[in-house]
Structure formats: structure tokens, C-alpha cells
Design a protein around this motif. Structure first.
Motif, PDB file in Angstrom:
ATOM      1  N   PHE A 241       0.796  -1.222   0.000  1.00 56.38           N
ATOM      2  CA  PHE A 241       0.000   0.000   0.000  1.00 56.38           C
ATOM      3  C   PHE A 241       0.833   1.278   0.000  1.00 56.38           C
ATOM      4  O   PHE A 241       0.287   2.366   0.012  1.00 56.38           O
ATOM      5  CB  PHE A 241      -0.926   0.021   1.216  1.00 56.38           C
ATOM      6  CG  PHE A 241      -2.013  -1.022   1.186  1.00 56.38           C
ATOM      7  CD1 PHE A 241      -2.510  -1.487  -0.010  1.00 56.38           C
ATOM      8  CD2 PHE A 241      -2.538  -1.542   2.361  1.00 56.38           C
ATOM      9  CE1 PHE A 241      -3.504  -2.465  -0.057  1.00 56.38           C
ATOM     10  CE2 PHE A 241      -3.540  -2.504   2.338  1.00 56.38           C
ATOM     11  CZ  PHE A 241      -4.019  -2.972   1.121  1.00 56.38           C
ATOM     12  N   GLU A 242       2.156   1.166   0.007  1.00 54.81           N
ATOM     13  CA  GLU A 242       2.977   2.376   0.105  1.00 54.81           C
ATOM     14  C   GLU A 242       3.322   2.980  -1.246  1.00 54.81           C
ATOM     15  O   GLU A 242       3.786   4.107  -1.333  1.00 54.81           O
ATOM     16  CB  GLU A 242       4.267   2.095   0.873  1.00 54.81           C
ATOM     17  CG  GLU A 242       5.305   1.311   0.087  1.00 54.81           C
ATOM     18  CD  GLU A 242       6.591   1.122   0.870  1.00 54.81           C
ATOM     19  OE1 GLU A 242       6.615   1.469   2.056  1.00 54.81           O
ATOM     20  OE2 GLU A 242       7.561   0.606   0.289  1.00 54.81           O
ATOM     21  N   ILE A 252      -9.152   0.852   0.880  1.00 57.24           N
ATOM     22  CA  ILE A 252      -9.972   0.018   1.760  1.00 57.24           C
ATOM     23  C   ILE A 252     -10.664  -1.073   0.953  1.00 57.24           C
ATOM     24  O   ILE A 252     -10.904  -2.175   1.458  1.00 57.24           O
ATOM     25  CB  ILE A 252     -11.005   0.880   2.537  1.00 57.24           C
ATOM     26  CG1 ILE A 252     -11.632   0.060   3.664  1.00 57.24           C
ATOM     27  CG2 ILE A 252     -12.048   1.456   1.601  1.00 57.24           C
ATOM     28  CD1 ILE A 252     -10.662  -0.372   4.728  1.00 57.24           C
ATOM     29  N   HIS A 253     -10.952  -0.805  -0.323  1.00 52.04           N
ATOM     30  CA  HIS A 253     -11.550  -1.836  -1.179  1.00 52.04           C
ATOM     31  C   HIS A 253     -10.546  -2.957  -1.436  1.00 52.04           C
ATOM     32  O   HIS A 253     -10.932  -4.136  -1.511  1.00 52.04           O
ATOM     33  CB  HIS A 253     -12.014  -1.238  -2.502  1.00 52.04           C
ATOM     34  CG  HIS A 253     -13.154  -0.279  -2.356  1.00 52.04           C
ATOM     35  ND1 HIS A 253     -13.577   0.552  -3.373  1.00 52.04           N
ATOM     36  CD2 HIS A 253     -13.968  -0.010  -1.292  1.00 52.04           C
ATOM     37  CE1 HIS A 253     -14.595   1.288  -2.952  1.00 52.04           C
ATOM     38  NE2 HIS A 253     -14.844   0.973  -1.698  1.00 52.04           N
ATOM     39  N   GLU A 254      -9.280  -2.592  -1.582  1.00 48.87           N
ATOM     40  CA  GLU A 254      -8.252  -3.612  -1.776  1.00 48.87           C
ATOM     41  C   GLU A 254      -8.074  -4.444  -0.507  1.00 48.87           C
ATOM     42  O   GLU A 254      -7.920  -5.659  -0.561  1.00 48.87           O
ATOM     43  CB  GLU A 254      -6.937  -2.954  -2.167  1.00 48.87           C
ATOM     44  CG  GLU A 254      -6.994  -2.222  -3.497  1.00 48.87           C
ATOM     45  CD  GLU A 254      -5.620  -2.051  -4.114  1.00 48.87           C
ATOM     46  OE1 GLU A 254      -4.622  -2.158  -3.382  1.00 48.87           O
ATOM     47  OE2 GLU A 254      -5.554  -1.831  -5.343  1.00 48.87           O
ATOM     48  N   LEU A 255      -8.107  -3.779   0.634  1.00 49.13           N
ATOM     49  CA  LEU A 255      -7.992  -4.509   1.901  1.00 49.13           C
ATOM     50  C   LEU A 255      -9.179  -5.441   2.088  1.00 49.13           C
ATOM     51  O   LEU A 255      -9.026  -6.563   2.590  1.00 49.13           O
ATOM     52  CB  LEU A 255      -7.877  -3.526   3.066  1.00 49.13           C
ATOM     53  CG  LEU A 255      -7.650  -4.166   4.435  1.00 49.13           C
ATOM     54  CD1 LEU A 255      -6.345  -4.963   4.455  1.00 49.13           C
ATOM     55  CD2 LEU A 255      -7.624  -3.103   5.536  1.00 49.13           C
ATOM     56  N   THR A 314      -4.619   9.290  -0.021  1.00 49.85           N
ATOM     57  CA  THR A 314      -5.134   7.940  -0.237  1.00 49.85           C
ATOM     58  C   THR A 314      -4.770   7.040   0.938  1.00 49.85           C
ATOM     59  O   THR A 314      -5.592   6.243   1.421  1.00 49.85           O
ATOM     60  CB  THR A 314      -4.557   7.361  -1.547  1.00 49.85           C
ATOM     61  OG1 THR A 314      -4.862   8.245  -2.621  1.00 49.85           O
ATOM     62  CG2 THR A 314      -5.133   5.998  -1.840  1.00 49.85           C
ATOM     63  N   ARG A 315      -3.541   7.157   1.418  1.00 50.48           N
ATOM     64  CA  ARG A 315      -3.121   6.374   2.588  1.00 50.48           C
ATOM     65  C   ARG A 315      -3.859   6.826   3.833  1.00 50.48           C
ATOM     66  O   ARG A 315      -4.270   6.001   4.657  1.00 50.48           O
ATOM     67  CB  ARG A 315      -1.611   6.510   2.788  1.00 50.48           C
ATOM     68  CG  ARG A 315      -0.799   5.767   1.752  1.00 50.48           C
ATOM     69  CD  ARG A 315       0.672   6.061   1.877  1.00 50.48           C
ATOM     70  NE  ARG A 315       1.219   5.730   3.164  1.00 50.48           N
ATOM     71  CZ  ARG A 315       2.429   6.098   3.579  1.00 50.48           C
ATOM     72  NH1 ARG A 315       3.180   6.830   2.791  1.00 50.48           N
ATOM     73  NH2 ARG A 315       2.870   5.749   4.764  1.00 50.48           N
ATOM     74  N   TYR A 316      -4.044   8.138   3.989  1.00 45.58           N
ATOM     75  CA  TYR A 316      -4.761   8.640   5.161  1.00 45.58           C
ATOM     76  C   TYR A 316      -6.205   8.134   5.183  1.00 45.58           C
ATOM     77  O   TYR A 316      -6.759   7.855   6.255  1.00 45.58           O
ATOM     78  CB  TYR A 316      -4.743  10.164   5.177  1.00 45.58           C
ATOM     79  CG  TYR A 316      -3.402  10.767   5.500  1.00 45.58           C
ATOM     80  CD1 TYR A 316      -2.480  10.089   6.298  1.00 45.58           C
ATOM     81  CD2 TYR A 316      -3.032  12.019   5.004  1.00 45.58           C
ATOM     82  CE1 TYR A 316      -1.240  10.627   6.584  1.00 45.58           C
ATOM     83  CE2 TYR A 316      -1.790  12.566   5.290  1.00 45.58           C
ATOM     84  CZ  TYR A 316      -0.903  11.867   6.079  1.00 45.58           C
ATOM     85  OH  TYR A 316       0.330  12.401   6.361  1.00 45.58           O
ATOM     86  N   ASP A 317      -6.836   8.030   4.006  1.00 44.95           N
ATOM     87  CA  ASP A 317      -8.201   7.498   3.945  1.00 44.95           C
ATOM     88  C   ASP A 317      -8.246   6.062   4.459  1.00 44.95           C
ATOM     89  O   ASP A 317      -9.195   5.670   5.158  1.00 44.95           O
ATOM     90  CB  ASP A 317      -8.726   7.552   2.508  1.00 44.95           C
ATOM     91  CG  ASP A 317      -9.071   8.974   2.060  1.00 44.95           C
ATOM     92  OD1 ASP A 317      -9.192   9.846   2.941  1.00 44.95           O
ATOM     93  OD2 ASP A 317      -9.198   9.197   0.843  1.00 44.95           O
TER      94      ASP A 317
END
Length: 334
Positions: A241-242, A252-255, A314-317
């Protein structure tokens, strides 16, 4: 395509009874056309990576996913030392056309299966083990922060800082703040981790990305497993995710796709949050800038730095979504 292989590579191929005709080079990887077929030869320069790969490669055999088969030389070794470097050989597999989005979806599914099929439970014998693990991570992050401060001091004392150095100067306090936030998040993980009697370790690829994943008619397979290790699944997820170059939609959809196969525990989500806060990609970019000659590369480094900055929301979301879910789950338990 070239015809004259380095002598060191020829000597390595001799151990596999391969007769090269021509080759192409991609960084540390040689694509070699031999009388016996097409092969990939990978060069390693770290003894530690070789030892780790030797320990981990057998674990992939029992995992619910595929990896490149590593050939065995006549000496019964799979990794050959030649001079100061190490080499291993695999068949060359041409991937079939997939969009990045389709390939990434398949990668997430394979990563979840890899983790799910290699789980080991480790009893938390004493709370001090959690403190020690957190201290190791904190010290590593502090070392990055100190290195960045030294980089900034050198740039400030330069008569004409480069455009990239000026960019890092402008974001220095932001990077320090992100590092401190990550360390505080790690403190929160320590508390939830101590409440769990058994912790999970899984076989981590180490550098999961679509660059290290090949799609073929049989599905997909991982390549470049020399960084594999037994660790928290968060190690792979944070690495995946980085990078801002492969993301197409909310993380979050990928997670969620990953968790359909392998669901994370609350304390693992807390650890993932800490990893996501830490700007590891930016640190590596700055270190790479200082380590290697920059002739003609200044714009490339600036664009990479700005891409990471634009990717931050995007990471913060994802962090916010994880925190919300953890709070909701904690409320349900009460």
C-alpha cells in the motif's frame, strides 16, 4: 540483445549445464537465451539476503500459491557464489497481458492465500516481548529521522542546494511529524498486542507488487522472493500500500478483497496503521538520491517525491477507515 555475456555469468551458467547464445539485461536480472531454452539469472550482492532466501524458499513449497521454480546446479546448490556476488537461475516465464487493475486484484488474492496457508501461532510469553519488538521498530524509525536531519543540515550548508534538496527542505517538518505519528501509533499497538495470547506470523513475500508478480495461463505466481521472511502480515500489506504507482481506487476496497480470504485481527490493524503512517518510501527515495550519481536524474527524483506527496491522502483514507472499524468493533465487544 547482446551476445557477449560477462565471464562471471558464463561461469555460473556452466554449473547448470546451460549454453548461452544471447541475452538481455534488466537491472540485476539477465534474460538469457540458451540452447536449452530461455532462463532468468538474478544477481544478489548481500550474504544476508542469500541466507534468508535459503531459509524461506522451502516454505513456499507448502504455501497455497505459486512461485518461480529455482533451478538446482550440478553442485546441488540453488544459489551459486561467483566473486563477490551470488546468482540463482529460474525459467523465464512470459506473462500474459493483464491490466494493472486485474493483475493487482489477482496479486491481493494470492498474497492473502500465501498468508492464510502459512500461519504460525506464537504464544506471547511475556509483555516484554511486545515492548522489545516495538523498541526495535522505533529505533529503526528514529535512525531514519536522524539520517534525514543530517541530510537537511548538509543541504542547508550547501551554497546552492539542488532543486530536489530544496523540495526535501520544504517537507522536512512534515516528514518528521509523520514519523512521530507512526511512533505514537506503535505505542497504541503495544497495548492491544499485549491483550492477545497468541500472535500470528505468516510467510511474507517482503516486496509484493505487480512488478514481482507474473500472470500466466495458470493464474499467477510470485517472483523475486529473496526478501521473504516470517513476520506479521502487516509487513506485506504496508509494502503493497505504500507505492502510488499501482493504485486505482480506495485502498480500503483492496484490503476488503484481501480480508475475504485472510481477515486481520484488531491488533494487526493497529500495527498496519503505524506502518502506514511511516513514510518509508520517501526515506528510501531520499537515501537513493544521496547514494547514487544524479546526472540527468534530478527531474525524475522530484517527480517521484511529488507522487508520494500526492498519494498521502489515499493512505490517510485507509488509516481513517481502519481506525473507524477498530472503534466500531471495540464498541460491539463492550
Amino acid at each position: 540483445m547482446e551476445n557477449h555475456l560477462p565471464d562471471a555469468v558464463k561461469r555460473v551458467l556452466f554449473h547448470y549445464q546451460l549454453h548461452p547464445k544471447s541475452y538481455e539485461r534488466y537491472g540485476h536480472v539477465y534474460k538469457i537465451y540458451c540452447e536449452e531454452g530461455i532462463f532468468a539469472l538474478k544477481r544478489l550482492t548481500s550474504q544476508a539476503r542469500v541466507e534468508r532466501m535459503n531459509r524461506m524458499k522451502h516454505r513456499f513449497l507448502g504455501a497455497a500459491t505459486r512461485v518461480y521454480p529455482i533451478l538446482t546446479a550440478q553442485t546441488s546448490e540453488s544459489i551459486i557464489k561467483e566473486g563477490d556476488a551470488f546468482y540463482y537461475v529460474t525459467p523465464w516465464v512470459e506473462g500474459i497481458p493483464f491490466s494493472d487493475q486485474e493483475k493487482r486484484k489477482l496479486l491481493l488474492e494470492h498474497l492473502a492465500r500465501l498468508h492464510d496457508s502459512t500461519v504460525e501461532l506464537e504464544p506471547m510469553e511475556a509483555p516484554q516481548k511486545i515492548d522489545q519488538a516495538a523498541d526495535v521498530i522505533t529505533q529503526r524509525w528514529r535512525a531514519h529521522e536522524e539520517w534525514l536531519t543530517a541530510f537537511i543540515e548538509r543541504a542547508e550548508h550547501t551554497t546552492y542546494p539542488s532543486p530536489f534538496e530544496q523540495l526535501v527542505l520544504a517537507y522536512y517538518h512534515s516528514l518528521v511529524q509523520e514519523t512521530e505519528t507512526a511512533i505514537r501509533a506503535l505505542e497504541k499497538w503495544k497495548e492491544t498486542a499485549k491483550e492477545v495470547s497468541m500472535h500470528r506470523r505468516v510467510l511474507c513475500h517482503g516486496r509484493p507488487s505487480i512488478e514481482h508478480f507474473i500472470c500466466d495461463p495458470y493464474g499467477g505466481m510470485f517472483i523475486s522472493i529473496e526478501d521473504a521472511t516470517m513476520d506479521s502480515p502487516c509487513l506485506d500489506l504496508a509494502a503493497l500500500f505504500e507505492s502510488p504507482t499501482e493504485i486505482q481506487g480506495p485502498l480500503i476496497h483492496e484490503l476488503d478483497l484481501y480480508e475475504q480470504i485472510f481477515e486481520l485481527r484488531e491488533n494487526e490493524k493497529d500495527l498496519l496503521i503505524a506502518f502506514l503512517h511511516f513514510p518509508s518510501s520517501v526515506y528510501r527515495l531520499i537515501m537513493r538520491y544521496e547514494r547514487y550519481p544524479k546526472r540527468g536524474q534530478e527531474l525524475k527524483f522530484i517527480e517521484a517525491f511529488e507522487a508520494f506527496h500526492l498519494y498521502q491522502p489515499t493512505r490517510y483514507d485507509l488509516i481513517k477507515a481502519l481506525e473507524t472499524r477498530n472503534d466500531e468493533e471495540a464498541g460491539e465487544e463492550e
